[in-house]
Design an enzyme around this catalytic site. Structure first.
Site, mmCIF file in Angstrom:
data_model
loop_
_atom_site.group_PDB
_atom_site.id
_atom_site.type_symbol
_atom_site.label_atom_id
_atom_site.label_comp_id
_atom_site.label_asym_id
_atom_site.label_seq_id
_atom_site.Cartn_x
_atom_site.Cartn_y
_atom_site.Cartn_z
ATOM 1 N N LYS A 64 38.336 41.716 36.865
ATOM 2 C CA LYS A 64 37.235 40.755 36.664
ATOM 3 C C LYS A 64 35.894 41.465 36.850
ATOM 4 C CE LYS A 64 36.072 35.940 37.702
ATOM 5 N NZ LYS A 64 36.353 35.399 36.351
ATOM 6 N N ARG A 89 21.561 57.616 38.799
ATOM 7 C CA ARG A 89 22.397 57.328 37.641
ATOM 8 C C ARG A 89 23.252 58.528 37.267
ATOM 9 N NH1 ARG A 89 22.622 57.502 32.094
ATOM 10 N NH2 ARG A 89 23.397 55.609 31.055
ATOM 11 N N GLU A 122 42.626 34.758 25.073
ATOM 12 C CA GLU A 122 42.096 33.783 26.037
ATOM 13 C C GLU A 122 40.764 33.289 25.505
ATOM 14 O OE1 GLU A 122 41.457 35.744 29.790
ATOM 15 O OE2 GLU A 122 40.671 37.536 28.836
ATOM 16 N N ARG A 166 42.498 38.179 44.243
ATOM 17 C CA ARG A 166 42.179 38.821 42.958
ATOM 18 C C ARG A 166 41.009 39.787 43.113
ATOM 19 N NH1 ARG A 166 40.980 35.042 37.882
ATOM 20 N NH2 ARG A 166 39.112 34.609 39.124
ATOM 21 N N TYR A 192 33.378 40.555 40.117
ATOM 22 C CA TYR A 192 32.875 39.286 40.642
ATOM 23 C C TYR A 192 33.998 38.275 40.762
ATOM 24 C CZ TYR A 192 33.045 36.976 36.033
ATOM 25 O OH TYR A 192 33.465 36.414 34.857
#
Length: 285
Positions: free
Chosen positions: A148, A100, A180, A52, A33
């Site tokens: 991310k 799945r 972070e 990114r 995301y």
């Protein structure tokens, strides 16, 4: 007002915007995301976020046919349809819908792309005005934090543990050093006026706001050290702050209950926040 949501090429009322229960983003957190801030109806640092996004896609062998120009147009359309003046646009890309299985699906499986807007006060942030209190928590995440992904359960747990300790947010610590924040990059300003933040690696997210703020700090003539720092260094610092797309530059006024400096937002952080806002408005798209 009902929000308009983007999903796989369509703009739909949010109640009609649904994703299959077989989507790998839902079943496996097989998704990435990005979040772009919006000021005065325009996007902030969006090209950095798109770059990114492409990097995360490459690291996970994901595909997306939309160009950056098409992504920009989609973001602008969402902003217009939702009359968004200030807030954010959230984008999520998954590997798509398939039965799945731990193995990746065939490469030609269509991905799922969704995006939505969210109203949020960014400039007149109450937290930025008073400064954030952080509590340290162990960093128990996986070791590809530079991607991310939507694997955000542990950062959520860390944030809630920090709130239970009376803080606003968490700074994550691994092997004695701050990596972070739960959703931000961490900075300190030493007593010698050296700005310190961790160097880029797989240990932390390569923050778009982080990069912009480092550049602005260099323009201000600040000395910068890219290295890890300890919680004790943060406690003895002149100032501390965090950066992200939605917090921009927000002072950190205490760590584990220990006041930093005067216990109020610091002048350097405030100046960098003002410069970042000025820079953002000047280059918004």
């Amino acid at each position: 007002m009902t929000r308009t949501v983007y999903i796989n090429g369509q703009y739909l009322p949010e109640a009609q915007a649904t994703v299959s229960v077989f989507d790998r983003g839902f079943l496996m957190a097989d998704a990435i995301y990005e979040v772009c801030a919006v000021l005065e109806g325009k996007l902030i640092d969006c090209q950095g976020h798109f770059t990114r996004l492409r990097r995360s896609m490459a690291e996970l062998s994901m595909n997306l046919e939309l160009s950056d120009d098409a992504l920009l147009e989609m973001h602008r359309t969402l902003i217009e349809k939702n009359a968004l003046d200030e807030g954010l646009v959230y984008l999520q890309l998954t590997r798509g819908v398939v039965d799945r299985d731990f193995a990746y699906p065939p490469e030609d499986t269509p991905p799922t792309l969704v995006a939505f807007t969210q109203d949020k006060a960014i400039v007149e942030s109450a937290l930025a005005k008073r400064g954030a209190r952080v509590a340290t928590q162990p960093d128990l995440r996986w070791h590809r934090r530079d991607i991310k992904t939507t694997q955000l359960l542990y950062p959520s747990m860390a944030k809630m543990a920090a709130k239970a300790a009376g803080a606003d947010d968490a700074w994550l610590v691994e092997e004695g050093y701050v990596t972070e924040g739960s959703s931000s990059n961490a900075f300190i300003l030493t007593q010698d006026n050296v700005l310190v933040t961790r160097e880029l690696s797989t240990d932390l997210l390569h923050g778009i706001t982080r990069a912009a703020v480092i550049s602005l700090a260099e323009d201000e003539g600040l000395a910068i050290e890219l290295r890890a720092f300890t919680p004790d260094e943060a406690k003895s610092a002149r100032e501390a702050f965090m950066t992200s797309a939605t917090s921009m530059v927000t002072s950190v006024i205490s760590v584990d209950g220990h006041l930093i400096g005067s216990g109020a937002p610091g002048p350097v952080a405030d100046k960098l926040r003002a410069h970042y806002l000025e820079h953002s408005r000047a280059h918004a798209m």
